[in-house]
Design a protein around this motif. Structure first.
Motif, PDB file in Angstrom:
ATOM      1  N   SER A  82      62.307 -41.131  18.884  1.00 13.43           N
ATOM      2  CA  SER A  82      63.714 -40.712  18.934  1.00 13.43           C
ATOM      3  C   SER A  82      64.188 -40.458  20.366  1.00 13.43           C
ATOM      4  CB  SER A  82      63.948 -39.478  18.058  1.00 13.43           C
ATOM      5  OG  SER A  82      63.192 -38.382  18.519  1.00 13.43           O
ATOM      6  N   SER A  92      68.237 -41.306  19.643  1.00 12.10           N
ATOM      7  CA  SER A  92      68.708 -40.686  18.400  1.00 12.10           C
ATOM      8  C   SER A  92      67.639 -40.885  17.332  1.00 12.10           C
ATOM      9  CB  SER A  92      70.035 -41.314  17.930  1.00 12.10           C
ATOM     10  OG  SER A  92      69.823 -42.565  17.311  1.00 12.10           O
ATOM     11  N   ILE A 108      68.253 -42.566  14.664  1.00 15.82           N
ATOM     12  CA  ILE A 108      68.645 -43.769  13.935  1.00 15.82           C
ATOM     13  C   ILE A 108      68.029 -44.976  14.627  1.00 15.82           C
ATOM     14  CG2 ILE A 108      70.587 -45.181  13.157  1.00 15.82           C
ATOM     15  CD1 ILE A 108      72.239 -42.549  13.172  1.00 15.82           C
ATOM     16  N   CYS A 109      67.034 -45.551  13.978  1.00 16.35           N
ATOM     17  CA  CYS A 109      66.262 -46.662  14.546  1.00 16.35           C
ATOM     18  C   CYS A 109      66.467 -47.891  13.676  1.00 16.35           C
ATOM     19  CB  CYS A 109      64.784 -46.289  14.604  1.00 16.35           C
ATOM     20  SG  CYS A 109      64.458 -44.800  15.556  1.00 16.35           S
ATOM     21  N   VAL A 110      67.513 -48.642  13.988  1.00 17.82           N
ATOM     22  CA  VAL A 110      67.858 -49.769  13.139  1.00 17.82           C
ATOM     23  C   VAL A 110      67.900 -51.107  13.874  1.00 17.82           C
ATOM     24  CG1 VAL A 110      69.096 -48.355  11.450  1.00 17.82           C
ATOM     25  CG2 VAL A 110      70.338 -49.328  13.376  1.00 17.82           C
ATOM     26  N   ILE A 119      63.268 -38.884  13.195  1.00 18.05           N
ATOM     27  CA  ILE A 119      63.737 -40.187  12.715  1.00 18.05           C
ATOM     28  C   ILE A 119      64.310 -40.011  11.313  1.00 18.05           C
ATOM     29  CG2 ILE A 119      63.099 -42.571  12.151  1.00 18.05           C
ATOM     30  CD1 ILE A 119      62.856 -41.857  15.148  1.00 18.05           C
ATOM     31  N   THR A 120      65.620 -40.265  11.190  1.00 15.70           N
ATOM     32  CA  THR A 120      66.298 -40.099   9.903  1.00 15.70           C
ATOM     33  C   THR A 120      66.616 -41.425   9.231  1.00 15.70           C
ATOM     34  OG1 THR A 120      68.435 -39.990  11.017  1.00 15.70           O
ATOM     35  CG2 THR A 120      67.313 -37.891  10.559  1.00 15.70           C
ATOM     36  N   ARG A 121      66.718 -42.488  10.035  1.00 20.77           N
ATOM     37  CA  ARG A 121      66.938 -43.837   9.510  1.00 20.77           C
ATOM     38  C   ARG A 121      66.106 -44.802  10.326  1.00 20.77           C
ATOM     39  NH1 ARG A 121      73.146 -44.973   9.300  1.00 20.77           N
ATOM     40  NH2 ARG A 121      73.510 -42.855   9.920  1.00 20.77           N
ATOM     41  N   THR A 144      64.773 -49.129  10.140  1.00 17.94           N
ATOM     42  CA  THR A 144      64.693 -50.406   9.438  1.00 17.94           C
ATOM     43  C   THR A 144      63.412 -51.150   9.801  1.00 17.94           C
ATOM     44  OG1 THR A 144      65.816 -51.627  11.197  1.00 17.94           O
ATOM     45  CG2 THR A 144      67.219 -50.654   9.466  1.00 17.94           C
TER      46      THR A 144
END
Length: 122
Positions: A9, A14, A16-18, A47-49, A51
């Motif tokens: 993160s 952040s 959000i790792c997409v 890590i909340t998201r 992919t």
């Protein structure tokens, strides 16, 4: 061999790792740790998201550059994980090992099923 903590993160900026481009940032650090002969430990704290596209870029492509034994010896078990982090990571690792074991066969199957040949199109 030093243990190097890699806080995903913080690298991405952040939880959000997409995107594959963010995954590439993590990969660059992982790759340099392996080349130096140290041991990397990914931290999934915050890590909340996430992919599989991100993980393919961050971790999966290591299997195209290093043998599985090198990766195992230079990657420590991840920390601060939740079950869904681990299941996605495991999926990506299994797919990467399969792909890089016989990438020509996988590419031919992709072209046969989609009609898209990225190598001809570029």
């Amino acid at each position: 061999m030093a243990l190097v903590n890699i806080p995903i993160s913080s690298i991405v900026g952040s939880g959000i790792c997409v995107s594959a481009s963010d995954g590439q940032k993590v990969y660059a650090i992982l790759q340099s740790v392996v080349v130096r002969g140290d041991r990397a430990q990914l931290s999934f704290s915050g890590i909340t998201r996430m992919t599989t596209a991100f993980l393919n870029a961050a971790v999966g492509q290591l299997y195209g550059e290093f043998s599985e034994s090198v990766i195992k010896s230079h990657l420590a078990p991840p920390i601060n994980t939740e079950p869904w982090h681990l299941s996605r990571l495991q999926l990506v690792v299994e797919r990467a090992k399969e792909f890089f074991k016989d990438s020509d066969r996988v590419n031919k199957a992709y072209v046969a099923s989609t009609g898209i040949d990225d190598e001809k199109d570029s």
